[in-house]
Design an enzyme around this catalytic site. Sequence first.
Site, PDB file in Angstrom:
ATOM      1  N   LYS A 218      52.650  35.053  50.964  1.00  7.08           N
ATOM      2  CA  LYS A 218      53.753  34.835  50.016  1.00  7.08           C
ATOM      3  C   LYS A 218      53.918  36.007  49.057  1.00  7.08           C
ATOM      4  CE  LYS A 218      50.856  31.949  46.965  1.00  7.08           C
ATOM      5  NZ  LYS A 218      49.613  32.168  47.758  1.00  7.08           N
TER       6      LYS A 218
ATOM      7  N   HIS B 267      46.149  43.871  45.158  1.00  6.85           N
ATOM      8  CA  HIS B 267      47.548  43.698  44.774  1.00  6.85           C
ATOM      9  C   HIS B 267      48.097  44.970  44.136  1.00  6.85           C
ATOM     10  CE1 HIS B 267      48.696  39.339  45.203  1.00  6.85           C
ATOM     11  NE2 HIS B 267      47.414  39.290  45.514  1.00  6.85           N
TER      12      HIS B 267
ATOM     13  N   GLY C 173      54.073  29.237  49.100  1.00  3.71           N
ATOM     14  CA  GLY C 173      53.163  29.357  50.234  1.00  3.71           C
ATOM     15  C   GLY C 173      51.766  28.953  49.848  1.00  3.71           C
ATOM     16  N   GLY C 174      50.949  28.693  50.853  1.00  3.75           N
ATOM     17  CA  GLY C 174      49.556  28.351  50.622  1.00  3.75           C
ATOM     18  C   GLY C 174      48.702  29.595  50.447  1.00  3.75           C
TER      19      GLY C 174
ATOM     20  N   ALA D  19      52.068  39.928  36.007  1.00  3.81           N
ATOM     21  CA  ALA D  19      50.835  39.329  36.511  1.00  3.81           C
ATOM     22  C   ALA D  19      50.377  38.248  35.537  1.00  3.81           C
ATOM     23  CB  ALA D  19      49.754  40.395  36.677  1.00  3.81           C
TER      24      ALA D  19
ATOM     25  N   SER E 282      47.742  36.438  36.087  1.00  5.50           N
ATOM     26  CA  SER E 282      46.351  36.137  36.457  1.00  5.50           C
ATOM     27  C   SER E 282      45.355  36.424  35.352  1.00  5.50           C
ATOM     28  CB  SER E 282      45.966  36.943  37.696  1.00  5.50           C
ATOM     29  OG  SER E 282      46.147  38.329  37.442  1.00  5.50           O
TER      30      SER E 282
ATOM     31  N   GLU F  22      50.824  42.166  32.094  1.00  6.28           N
ATOM     32  CA  GLU F  22      49.938  41.014  32.255  1.00  6.28           C
ATOM     33  C   GLU F  22      50.196  40.029  31.120  1.00  6.28           C
ATOM     34  OE1 GLU F  22      45.922  42.315  32.609  1.00  6.28           O
ATOM     35  OE2 GLU F  22      46.254  43.310  34.536  1.00  6.28           O
TER      36      GLU F  22
END
Length: 416
Positions: free
Chosen positions: A251, A287, A245-246, A269, A271, A299
């Site tokens: 998403k 989140h 998804g954008g 994660a 990120s 993570e």
Amino acid sequence: MELTLLGTGAPGGLPRPDCPCASCATAIGEDARASTSLLVDGALLLDLTPGIAFAAARAGHSLSGVRQVLLSHPQNGPALEVPAGLPAPGRVPDGRELALISGHRVRSVPVDAPGSGYEVTAPDAGHTGVPRPSGVPLRLLYLPPDCSPAGPVEGANGAASGPYAMVLLDVLGRPDALAKLRATGAVTATTDVIAVHIDHTIPQGPELQRQLAAAGARAVPDGETLHVGEYHAIPEPPRRTLVLGGARSGKSVEAERRLSAFPGVVYVATSGTREGDPEWAARIGTHRERRPSSWKTVETCDLVPLLAADGPPLLVDCLALWLTDAMDAVDAWDDHAWTRGGERALRERVDALASAFRETRRTVVAVSNEVGSGVVPATASGRRFRDELGRLNTRVADECEQVLLVTAGQALRLRG
């Protein structure tokens, strides 16, 4: 046990009176639902709702044989009218058991909101017509709306009781309740999970069934009669799913929803952290707050060992950030480094990840960005990232049983 669902909707029914939402507007025919009420073997009525006698008649049943009426949750609407001939409704105190003249046994299960869950055991498990292991009773569990068991379900793991044959609960409103029942062994692959208390928060029809199938559950229309303990094939949730998804498409919400009814999920994660960036920290915090408290967070961008190991389901969010880390590691942003080995090194990393997806035995839901449908990046490095993410998504999608594209919060199934 024979169970007739006289209603399967939320306490306000579906459609809700005077509600203009799209879900209520399309809740017609089989998708219209009266508030949930269950008739067990014609002798036990769980929850009394307006027009109950007419609902029973439409389902081809009479209430004349009902010997006990039990309420599971506070009735906050107008005062209920008890049809002539029905006994006065009551409740069973938490933890207490009630033996009915019909031979059914009803035990009250404490829940985490006002109300009571009810465990119903068949009168004679040996003469139900449904094959059962010797000495294992035939049981169902019914939970009120927006409720989860307040503690471990007593006896769920005991050899004498075994898992429930059927569980009826608010699957989409309280997926954590289903996860808790699975964690204690009260719900297994043999349990028929039926969604009740269905509200207007989810579009009816195919979308409702899609979301329930992802949780290993199903819904039936009002008036349906089910046989507790009878095998009913439900499509197994896909073991590997890619959700594309954008930006702000929904998403991540879709990915989290797909695992919210399962215990012990590991949220991976990719990120990392960004010091001095409060907006990024706020995104990460949102989140975290959305995830069930029972989930574990890891993570890392080192996904291959996690996919190779045995363990509970993985939710990987997201592959675009994994690719960013991988391109950093091979200095792919530099044109000279890219042509002198960076491209080959990145291909090897993507190959290893795709192989890990192919070989993993774990349930995995992975999230990735869908890019390249709009503005062409102005820089060579931006175009390189766009192209490599498209290739990565294709490689991972090839290894997944199900692929979804989420746009404006709507999930479109591309595969599976």
